[in-house]
Write a protein that holds these residues in place. Sequence first.
Motif, PDB file in Angstrom:
ATOM      1  N   GLY A  95       0.684  -1.295   0.011  1.00 36.09           N
ATOM      2  CA  GLY A  95       0.003   0.053  -0.009  1.00 36.09           C
ATOM      3  C   GLY A  95       0.728   1.297  -0.126  1.00 36.09           C
ATOM      4  O   GLY A  95       0.681   2.201  -1.052  1.00 36.09           O
ATOM      5  N   PRO A  96       1.704   1.519   1.087  1.00 36.96           N
ATOM      6  CA  PRO A  96       2.384   2.715   1.004  1.00 36.96           C
ATOM      7  C   PRO A  96       3.401   2.986  -0.353  1.00 36.96           C
ATOM      8  O   PRO A  96       3.454   4.057  -0.955  1.00 36.96           O
ATOM      9  N   LEU A  97       3.703   1.704  -0.668  1.00 36.46           N
ATOM     10  CA  LEU A  97       4.818   1.943  -1.906  1.00 36.46           C
ATOM     11  C   LEU A  97       3.928   2.416  -3.215  1.00 36.46           C
ATOM     12  O   LEU A  97       4.622   3.189  -3.877  1.00 36.46           O
ATOM     13  N   LEU A  98       2.709   1.687  -3.571  1.00 40.10           N
ATOM     14  CA  LEU A  98       1.818   2.112  -4.435  1.00 40.10           C
ATOM     15  C   LEU A  98       1.414   3.537  -4.368  1.00 40.10           C
ATOM     16  O   LEU A  98       1.454   4.405  -5.513  1.00 40.10           O
ATOM     17  N   ALA A  99       1.373   3.990  -3.076  1.00 40.50           N
ATOM     18  CA  ALA A  99       0.654   5.385  -2.884  1.00 40.50           C
ATOM     19  C   ALA A  99       1.886   6.223  -3.366  1.00 40.50           C
ATOM     20  O   ALA A  99       1.534   7.480  -3.885  1.00 40.50           O
ATOM     21  N   ALA A 100       3.062   5.989  -2.849  1.00 39.08           N
ATOM     22  CA  ALA A 100       4.193   6.836  -3.277  1.00 39.08           C
ATOM     23  C   ALA A 100       4.365   6.941  -4.653  1.00 39.08           C
ATOM     24  O   ALA A 100       4.842   8.145  -5.284  1.00 39.08           O
ATOM     25  N   LEU A 101       4.325   5.726  -5.260  1.00 41.77           N
ATOM     26  CA  LEU A 101       4.428   5.894  -6.822  1.00 41.77           C
ATOM     27  C   LEU A 101       3.523   6.630  -7.618  1.00 41.77           C
ATOM     28  O   LEU A 101       3.633   7.415  -8.487  1.00 41.77           O
ATOM     29  N   ALA A 102       2.096   6.632  -6.907  1.00 40.44           N
ATOM     30  CA  ALA A 102       1.053   7.626  -7.582  1.00 40.44           C
ATOM     31  C   ALA A 102       1.441   8.856  -7.405  1.00 40.44           C
ATOM     32  O   ALA A 102       1.059   9.536  -8.242  1.00 40.44           O
ATOM     33  N   VAL A 103       1.570   9.056  -6.243  1.00 37.55           N
ATOM     34  CA  VAL A 103       2.126  10.762  -5.965  1.00 37.55           C
ATOM     35  C   VAL A 103       3.260  11.109  -6.915  1.00 37.55           C
ATOM     36  O   VAL A 103       3.403  12.245  -7.510  1.00 37.55           O
ATOM     37  N   LEU A 104       4.245  10.364  -7.015  1.00 37.44           N
ATOM     38  CA  LEU A 104       5.404  10.567  -7.909  1.00 37.44           C
ATOM     39  C   LEU A 104       4.865  10.627  -9.434  1.00 37.44           C
ATOM     40  O   LEU A 104       5.196  11.874 -10.019  1.00 37.44           O
ATOM     41  N   LEU A 105       4.043   9.898  -9.857  1.00 41.23           N
ATOM     42  CA  LEU A 105       3.453  10.147 -11.306  1.00 41.23           C
ATOM     43  C   LEU A 105       2.425  11.259 -11.576  1.00 41.23           C
ATOM     44  O   LEU A 105       2.674  11.854 -12.433  1.00 41.23           O
ATOM     45  N   VAL A 106       1.732  11.653 -10.301  1.00 39.32           N
ATOM     46  CA  VAL A 106       1.010  12.824 -10.383  1.00 39.32           C
ATOM     47  C   VAL A 106       1.879  13.981 -10.532  1.00 39.32           C
ATOM     48  O   VAL A 106       1.778  15.056 -11.252  1.00 39.32           O
ATOM     49  N   SER A 107       3.026  13.933  -9.740  1.00 41.55           N
ATOM     50  CA  SER A 107       3.836  15.249  -9.520  1.00 41.55           C
ATOM     51  C   SER A 107       4.739  15.385 -10.978  1.00 41.55           C
ATOM     52  O   SER A 107       4.924  16.354 -11.429  1.00 41.55           O
ATOM     53  N   LEU A 108       5.301  14.080 -11.563  1.00 35.69           N
ATOM     54  CA  LEU A 108       5.863  14.512 -12.818  1.00 35.69           C
ATOM     55  C   LEU A 108       4.916  14.631 -14.085  1.00 35.69           C
ATOM     56  O   LEU A 108       5.240  15.578 -14.595  1.00 35.69           O
ATOM     57  N   ALA A 109       3.569  14.403 -13.963  1.00 32.66           N
ATOM     58  CA  ALA A 109       2.719  14.949 -14.934  1.00 32.66           C
ATOM     59  C   ALA A 109       2.509  16.415 -14.772  1.00 32.66           C
ATOM     60  O   ALA A 109       2.302  17.246 -15.854  1.00 32.66           O
ATOM     61  N   GLY A 110       2.579  16.769 -13.453  1.00 28.96           N
ATOM     62  CA  GLY A 110       2.045  18.279 -13.263  1.00 28.96           C
ATOM     63  C   GLY A 110       3.437  19.058 -13.779  1.00 28.96           C
ATOM     64  O   GLY A 110       3.308  20.166 -14.205  1.00 28.96           O
ATOM     65  N   PHE A 111       4.617  18.730 -13.610  1.00 29.85           N
ATOM     66  CA  PHE A 111       5.895  19.102 -13.697  1.00 29.85           C
ATOM     67  C   PHE A 111       5.904  19.457 -15.386  1.00 29.85           C
ATOM     68  O   PHE A 111       6.115  20.278 -16.066  1.00 29.85           O
ATOM     69  N   GLY A 112       5.462  18.366 -16.041  1.00 23.77           N
ATOM     70  CA  GLY A 112       5.632  18.230 -17.534  1.00 23.77           C
ATOM     71  C   GLY A 112       4.666  19.085 -18.054  1.00 23.77           C
ATOM     72  O   GLY A 112       4.641  19.708 -19.114  1.00 23.77           O
ATOM     73  N   GLY A 113       3.232  19.039 -17.434  1.00 25.18           N
ATOM     74  CA  GLY A 113       2.064  20.063 -17.989  1.00 25.18           C
ATOM     75  C   GLY A 113       2.701  21.353 -17.894  1.00 25.18           C
ATOM     76  O   GLY A 113       2.273  22.299 -18.798  1.00 25.18           O
ATOM     77  N   TYR A 114       3.250  21.703 -16.762  1.00 24.83           N
ATOM     78  CA  TYR A 114       3.777  23.155 -16.350  1.00 24.83           C
ATOM     79  C   TYR A 114       4.834  23.357 -17.576  1.00 24.83           C
ATOM     80  O   TYR A 114       4.771  24.472 -18.091  1.00 24.83           O
ATOM     81  N   ARG A 115       5.910  22.687 -17.828  1.00 25.37           N
ATOM     82  CA  ARG A 115       7.021  22.909 -18.750  1.00 25.37           C
ATOM     83  C   ARG A 115       6.278  22.825 -20.198  1.00 25.37           C
ATOM     84  O   ARG A 115       6.800  23.752 -21.181  1.00 25.37           O
ATOM     85  N   LEU A 116       5.174  21.963 -20.525  1.00 23.21           N
ATOM     86  CA  LEU A 116       4.890  22.117 -21.862  1.00 23.21           C
ATOM     87  C   LEU A 116       3.807  23.411 -22.122  1.00 23.21           C
ATOM     88  O   LEU A 116       4.101  24.135 -22.937  1.00 23.21           O
ATOM     89  N   GLY A 117       3.074  23.901 -21.016  1.00 29.15           N
ATOM     90  CA  GLY A 117       2.350  25.134 -21.304  1.00 29.15           C
ATOM     91  C   GLY A 117       3.323  26.297 -21.160  1.00 29.15           C
ATOM     92  O   GLY A 117       3.088  27.208 -21.745  1.00 29.15           O
ATOM     93  N   GLU A 118       4.333  26.108 -20.558  1.00 29.03           N
ATOM     94  CA  GLU A 118       5.199  27.500 -20.542  1.00 29.03           C
ATOM     95  C   GLU A 118       5.968  27.420 -21.994  1.00 29.03           C
ATOM     96  O   GLU A 118       6.148  28.498 -22.612  1.00 29.03           O
ATOM     97  N   GLY A 119       6.373  26.323 -22.464  1.00 31.25           N
ATOM     98  CA  GLY A 119       6.938  26.362 -23.869  1.00 31.25           C
ATOM     99  C   GLY A 119       5.979  26.550 -25.026  1.00 31.25           C
ATOM    100  O   GLY A 119       6.247  27.765 -25.729  1.00 31.25           O
TER     101      GLY A 119
END
Length: 653
Positions: free
Chosen positions: A31-55
């Motif tokens: 459970g904790p490992l999957l939750a951490a992986l989900a948070v990491l994926l969501v964070s990476l998606a947010g960072f990628g969306g920010y960089r894409l929108g900024e570009g």
Amino acid sequence: MTAASSPSAKADSAAEAVPRPAPERPRPGHGPLLAALAVLLVSLAGFGGYRLGEGLGMRALQVEASHRLDLGAAAIDGVVNRYAHIPATIELSPEVLALLRAPDSEARAAAANRYLERLNGHIGSIALFVLDRRGEVRAASNWAHGDSFIGEDLSFRPYFQRAIAGQAGRHFAIGTTRGDPGYFVSHPIRDGSEIIGVAVIKIPLGGLEETWLSLGTPALISDENGVVILTAVPGWLYRSLAPLSAATVAEIEANRLYNGRPIQPLTIGPEPVAAQLPMADEDGVELRLDRRIALPPELPRNSGYYLAQGRTLPDTGWRLLVFSDLTPVRHQAASQAALALVAAAFVVLLAIFIAQRRRILRQRLEAQRLLERSNAELENKVARRTRALTESIARLRKEIAERQHAEQTLHAAQDELVQAGKLAVLGQLATSVTHELTQPLGAMRTLAGNAVEFMRRGDQDTAAKNLDIVGRLADQMASIITPLKTFARKSPAVPAAVDVTHAVGNALFLLEQRLKSADITVDNACVAGEAIAWCDQNRLEQVLINLIGNAIDAMRGQPRRELSIHAVRHADGRILLRIGDTGCGVPEALRGRLFEPFFTTKPAGEGLGLGLAISRDIVREFGGDLDADNRASGGTYFTVFLNPAPATESAAP
């Protein structure tokens, strides 16, 4: 005595005896490992969306800034190069050549001064002046002013030094006499192969202020020395983009380009300006602008973060810099990041949902295996359920049949409503046509009665005229009905030479009773024989009747009711027939829709909105046009544009 158990009771008890699958427990530690992986994926998606929108935002902002650079460069080119050729034309002036050949002649100086004054009055520059070989001003357009340039020694100016050397000179400078900035363009004046003087124009740059504000963002222009000479930010004016070398400072002081003003380095942020501003054309550089810098009220508030883009102007050697606010880009990037976060969270939740569904499916399969083993005990229960299901299916089929019948009834009702709507429209159309035919019928009734009376008196000629008018009214009634068909399917007109005054008279005659009953004063300024148009007379009269009838309706209830009609010849040869009223006019928001079919400003039941559309269609058939405009004194003008009749044609009687 114990009662026997029923089959259904046995089945129920058998069902109760079937063992149910135990709920699947989550595996410990995952459970904790999957939750951490989900948070990491969501964070990476947010960072990628920010960089894409900024570009994407940066690319759009760069394109917009490039457009601003195009606008600024075009404005500067229009101001600077508009009159840059004038000094070359002064060389052709006999007055200027005569003055430079004999510089001490007062008469020749006066003639040259007047010539330069007249020329400057036409072009509107700051000043035009002529220098001799020593650099002394001999004639100037401002010779009559107290701050005239005449007699000044301008040999130190670069534009004089380049022109006396045989080349055209250009540069920005602040005037030594008036202290106002301008762009100087010089050209050598030759007498044969010898250079005997220099012609100079001082072009004003004040017209560029509106251009800066229209850009909607801070901007500046620096000259070839890197000194800001034009900007919408007052604190940047006459500041250098980079520290000036000692040689450049000495040259500026010798040429007095900035009239002795000390040139200090420009400060716009925490870093040196030279390290922040773009050096190549179209390059975009992000920089921080000191928030304490006050921008003009016409520009948006200083946000502190900007994208600087530059362009070098080839004709002047100046450099144009535009500062685009990065706040919208950051907001767009944040929005893209938020969308990416939401999408990633949705994907993670969807994955959790799918995993849960798979776990439930495994439990169902396990339960199915257990139920298959107890199938014998559940036969009676299945039979009962089957009968119940059969009854439910029968009820469902009955409900479906009832709903299908209801839908058919609804469709039939809808068809009847559509047909009723069509009949209502046809009723409105019949009412409108009846209204349009009422006036000609009334006129025919009156004229026929008058003809009978004239025949009784023996006045056959007058009776014949009345009967002729009755015939024309019958034709007019047909022409009222015909445009309703020609609006959808055009029919060719029969053009001829028509006296516009005669057509106006016929229309006024047919509407005479309406004009009198409405107490309208008619000002018919048309003169017979002055306006001969190439059109169809019957159709022109129909248009006039429609326009005059609309004018009568528009003036209903107005304190001043005047109808004015006059025909004039336009500069392009066309005949303009104008019908004006003193009604309430047409609102600006509705003027563009006046000629749309079925659009009317009249109350319901008083018109279909086809009159003006049909009238414009009729006029355009014989090469004319129809337009409307509000009168300054109140009311409306309808203008009929008609082509003139060929010179070989004569007007029909």
